[in-house]
Design a protein around this motif. Sequence first.
Motif, PDB file in Angstrom:
ATOM      1  N   LEU A 120     -39.405 -21.238 -72.915  1.00 47.65           N
ATOM      2  CA  LEU A 120     -40.695 -20.248 -71.680  1.00 47.65           C
ATOM      3  C   LEU A 120     -42.223 -20.423 -72.983  1.00 47.65           C
ATOM      4  O   LEU A 120     -42.759 -20.023 -72.760  1.00 47.65           O
ATOM      5  CB  LEU A 120     -41.357 -19.875 -71.042  1.00 47.65           C
ATOM      6  N   ALA A 121     -41.921 -21.310 -74.222  1.00 44.91           N
ATOM      7  CA  ALA A 121     -42.658 -21.407 -75.042  1.00 44.91           C
ATOM      8  C   ALA A 121     -44.365 -21.625 -75.234  1.00 44.91           C
ATOM      9  O   ALA A 121     -45.518 -21.688 -75.310  1.00 44.91           O
ATOM     10  CB  ALA A 121     -41.970 -22.115 -76.594  1.00 44.91           C
ATOM     11  N   ASP A 122     -43.986 -22.380 -74.430  1.00 45.94           N
ATOM     12  CA  ASP A 122     -45.523 -22.765 -73.741  1.00 45.94           C
ATOM     13  C   ASP A 122     -46.203 -21.895 -72.699  1.00 45.94           C
ATOM     14  O   ASP A 122     -47.897 -22.553 -72.292  1.00 45.94           O
ATOM     15  CB  ASP A 122     -45.766 -24.385 -72.900  1.00 45.94           C
ATOM     16  N   VAL A 123     -46.175 -20.854 -72.512  1.00 50.34           N
ATOM     17  CA  VAL A 123     -47.071 -20.255 -70.956  1.00 50.34           C
ATOM     18  C   VAL A 123     -47.037 -18.745 -72.143  1.00 50.34           C
ATOM     19  O   VAL A 123     -46.032 -18.154 -72.702  1.00 50.34           O
ATOM     20  CB  VAL A 123     -45.151 -19.708 -70.374  1.00 50.34           C
ATOM     21  N   LYS A 124     -48.302 -18.838 -71.746  1.00 54.61           N
ATOM     22  CA  LYS A 124     -48.578 -17.216 -71.954  1.00 54.61           C
ATOM     23  C   LYS A 124     -49.061 -16.356 -70.353  1.00 54.61           C
ATOM     24  O   LYS A 124     -48.534 -16.773 -69.375  1.00 54.61           O
ATOM     25  CB  LYS A 124     -49.695 -17.554 -71.917  1.00 54.61           C
ATOM     26  N   PHE A 163     -38.654 -12.467 -74.525  1.00 55.72           N
ATOM     27  CA  PHE A 163     -37.125 -13.059 -73.982  1.00 55.72           C
ATOM     28  C   PHE A 163     -36.983 -14.164 -74.458  1.00 55.72           C
ATOM     29  O   PHE A 163     -36.339 -15.031 -74.274  1.00 55.72           O
ATOM     30  CB  PHE A 163     -36.416 -12.078 -73.465  1.00 55.72           C
ATOM     31  N   PHE A 164     -38.688 -14.964 -73.416  1.00 54.44           N
ATOM     32  CA  PHE A 164     -38.035 -16.243 -72.689  1.00 54.44           C
ATOM     33  C   PHE A 164     -38.805 -16.606 -73.210  1.00 54.44           C
ATOM     34  O   PHE A 164     -39.503 -18.513 -73.162  1.00 54.44           O
ATOM     35  CB  PHE A 164     -39.005 -15.567 -70.440  1.00 54.44           C
ATOM     36  N   GLY A 165     -39.707 -16.230 -74.419  1.00 52.20           N
ATOM     37  CA  GLY A 165     -40.443 -17.481 -75.011  1.00 52.20           C
ATOM     38  C   GLY A 165     -41.404 -17.205 -74.911  1.00 52.20           C
ATOM     39  O   GLY A 165     -42.868 -18.166 -75.916  1.00 52.20           O
ATOM     40  N   MET A 166     -42.164 -16.422 -74.354  1.00 58.44           N
ATOM     41  CA  MET A 166     -43.452 -16.625 -73.695  1.00 58.44           C
ATOM     42  C   MET A 166     -44.752 -15.872 -74.573  1.00 58.44           C
ATOM     43  O   MET A 166     -44.351 -14.792 -75.434  1.00 58.44           O
ATOM     44  CB  MET A 166     -44.263 -15.259 -72.219  1.00 58.44           C
TER      45      MET A 166
END
Length: 198
Positions: A120-124, A163-166
Amino acid sequence: MSTTSLGNVLIINAHQYYPFSEGKLNAALVDKAVTLLEGKGYNTRVVTMAEKYDVDEQLAHHQWANFVILQSPINWMGVPWSFKKYMDEVYTAGMGGALCAGDGRVAEEPKKNYGTGGTLADVKYMMSLTFNAPEESFNDNEEFFDGKSVDDLMFPMHMNFKFFGMTPMETFASFDVMKNADVENDFKRFEAHINKHF
């Protein structure tokens, strides 16, 4: 006339009902967030711990979202047990790729890159928290939290989202909500916070 959405916002109301804490403030902040964000052109979905949920549907909500707002009271220095249960059920199910592809390590280097498997690197994400503690009990070496900040206290939640890339957004907090509540001012500060970040 068509309008383009500015993004999708998943709002999680993590409040757990108790007779002494009915959750009115957290619910009001969720409602305010929905009104403000939809007024700006965002799509919103709200999940509450008080209602039954389907794990696969919750994973889909997280994949749909560009932003996640966690609206939560702080109970015993952390999130309520019902939200911890949600994390144990939903976030564990997301380990297969929906939220992260394992923990990021590979067999060739098992000691490196822990926590880098997030998808979820594109999620804030933004935490909006309600405390019984007064604001003065933080960031002061003479007070209860030994000079630590709200974000220091919430380090485990920050790590869960990482951990989810947020990516974190600035945390919002309402203080002293049970004994010296200033709800009107909290609402004004919350609106300003949403307007600043969205």
